[in-house]
Design a protein around this motif. Structure first.
Motif, short mmCIF file in Angstrom:
data_model
loop_
_atom_site.label_atom_id
_atom_site.label_comp_id
_atom_site.label_asym_id
_atom_site.label_seq_id
_atom_site.Cartn_x
_atom_site.Cartn_y
_atom_site.Cartn_z
N ARG A 125 46.18 42.12 40.22
CA ARG A 125 44.99 42.56 39.46
C ARG A 125 44.99 42.02 38.04
NH1 ARG A 125 41.79 46.35 42.23
NH2 ARG A 125 42.80 46.70 44.20
N PHE A 126 45.97 41.21 37.69
CA PHE A 126 46.07 40.70 36.31
C PHE A 126 46.04 39.18 36.36
CE2 PHE A 126 48.33 39.26 32.55
CZ PHE A 126 47.93 40.14 31.56
N PHE A 127 45.09 38.60 35.63
CA PHE A 127 44.93 37.14 35.62
C PHE A 127 45.08 36.65 34.19
CE2 PHE A 127 42.72 38.87 39.20
CZ PHE A 127 42.97 37.99 40.23
N GLU A 128 46.14 35.91 33.94
CA GLU A 128 46.36 35.37 32.60
C GLU A 128 45.64 34.02 32.51
OE1 GLU A 128 50.49 35.09 31.67
OE2 GLU A 128 50.14 34.58 29.58
N VAL A 129 44.75 33.92 31.55
CA VAL A 129 43.97 32.69 31.38
C VAL A 129 44.31 32.10 30.02
CG1 VAL A 129 41.67 31.70 31.21
CG2 VAL A 129 42.13 33.51 32.88
N PHE A 130 44.88 30.91 30.04
CA PHE A 130 45.31 30.25 28.81
C PHE A 130 44.20 29.34 28.30
CE2 PHE A 130 48.32 26.73 27.11
CZ PHE A 130 48.11 27.16 25.80
N CYS A 131 43.62 29.69 27.16
CA CYS A 131 42.64 28.81 26.51
C CYS A 131 43.42 27.78 25.71
CB CYS A 131 41.71 29.62 25.61
SG CYS A 131 40.58 30.66 26.52
N ASN A 132 43.45 26.59 26.24
CA ASN A 132 44.34 25.57 25.69
C ASN A 132 43.53 24.56 24.87
OD1 ASN A 132 46.62 24.02 25.28
ND2 ASN A 132 46.37 22.87 27.18
#
Ligand SMILES: Nc1ncnc2c1ncn2[C@@H]1O[C@H](COP(=O)(O)OP(=O)(O)O)[C@@H](O)[C@H]1O
Ligand SMILES: [Mg+2]
Length: 215
Positions: A125-132
């Motif tokens: 349920r946890f989605f880590e999204v890296f704004c690179n």
């Protein structure tokens, strides 16, 4: 430290599954992380708009907004940043329990605090999204003029300048916000959620609920 040892969790009759069924979606937390001006708020709000227009129950917890109230007593030392993220992670977990798709837009510079946030959610349920985006690009964007002020020494503990940022090693999604435009970045997040089955369930049963009928 927990200063409230003598409290017992009060459960009501309704579960997260009940709320998800009513909302016609699977609740989750999409945790955006990245340098200041890497695009966290912009992409999170673009995703929110798209999901909202589809009839989803969705909410953005945004760093600057949370610091107006809930976390207005906290500064930017690493200790205070950790407390900021701890509170946000707890709120995100509660909203998720409420059947909401939660999007969070916080620098959240340390791997340890992002991992702590992940630990508050059920698995999957946890989605880590890296704004690179490179520091040079972020600094050029300088949406609020903060990099300029940090370079002048007017702001202490500014991430990327005088405070560390630890890039995620295994994020669920890496968004290159230099080569992608905002719509492309938002679409990549939606695709990630679709692939994970978060958006596969039916639309809300009661999209107009809460509206009183005219007499
Ligand atoms: N692909 C992209 N995704 C997000 N923002 C982008 C992108 N390309 C350019 N930008 C611009 O970069 C800036 C990002 O600012 P913001 O979303 O406030 O960053 P953050 O919340 O990470 O501090 C905005 O001015 C936005 O228009
Ligand atoms: Mg922001």
């Amino acid at each position: 430290m927990n200063k409230s040892p003598n409290v017992v969790w009060q459960s009501g009759g309704l579960t997260r599954e009940d709320r998800e069924r009513q909302n016609g979606q699977t609740a989750c937390v999409v945790w955006f992380t990245g340098l200041p001006c890497s695009g966290k708020s912009t992409v999170a709000h673009a995703v929110e708009r798209t999901l909202y227009d589809e009839g989803r129950r969705v909410y953005v917890l945004d760093g600057d907004n949370v610091r107006h109230g809930l976390c207005g007593d906290l500064g930017f030392t690493l200790e205070e940043r950790n407390e900021n993220i701890r509170r946000v992670a707890e709120v995100a977990a509660l909203l998720c329990d409420g059947g909401i798709i939660v999007l969070t837009a916080f620098i959240s510079p340390l791997r340890s605090e992002r991992s702590m946030a992940r630990s508050k959610l059920p698995s999957g349920r946890f989605f880590e999204v890296f704004c690179n985006a490179d520091l040079a690009v972020c600094e050029k964007r300088d949406v609020k003029g903060m990099y300029r002020r940090a370079r002048r020494g007017e702001i202490d503990n500014y991430t990327g300048i005088s405070s560390p940022y630890e890039a995620p090693e295994h994020p669920e999604l890496r968004l290159d916000t230099v080569s992608l435009d905002v719509a492309g970045a938002a679409q990549a997040v939606i695709d990630m959620l679709s692939d994970a089955g978060i958006l596969s369930s039916k639309k809300p049963l009661f999209p107009q609920s809460g509206q009183k009928k005219k007499a």
